[in-house]
Design a protein around this motif. Structure first.
Motif: not given
Length: 63
Positions: A47-63
């Motif tokens: 769960x910690x890994x999933x939450x971190x993945x979600x957070x990283x995906x949200x802050x990443x700038x999508x091109x």
């Protein structure tokens, strides 16, 4: 010390257009802290890994 390091890394990521503008180092540290608190009583890290993945995906700038 941790806040300064996070701020420097975040600024570099934003300059490289890897992280969306407007994200603050304090935001990242709060997300990490919240994820840690939310999962501290779990036997596995999934769960910690999933939450971190979600957070990283949200802050990443999508091109």
């Amino acid at each position: 010390m941790i806040t300064n390091a996070a701020r420097e890394l975040l600024q570099r990521a934003q300059q490289a257009a890897a992280v969306r503008p407007g994200v603050l180092s304090e935001d990242l540290l709060s997300l990490i802290n919240a994820s840690s608190l939310a999962t501290e009583h779990h036997d596995d890290d999934e769960q910690a890994c999933r939450l971190l993945d979600i957070a990283i995906e949200d802050i990443r700038l999508h091109r």
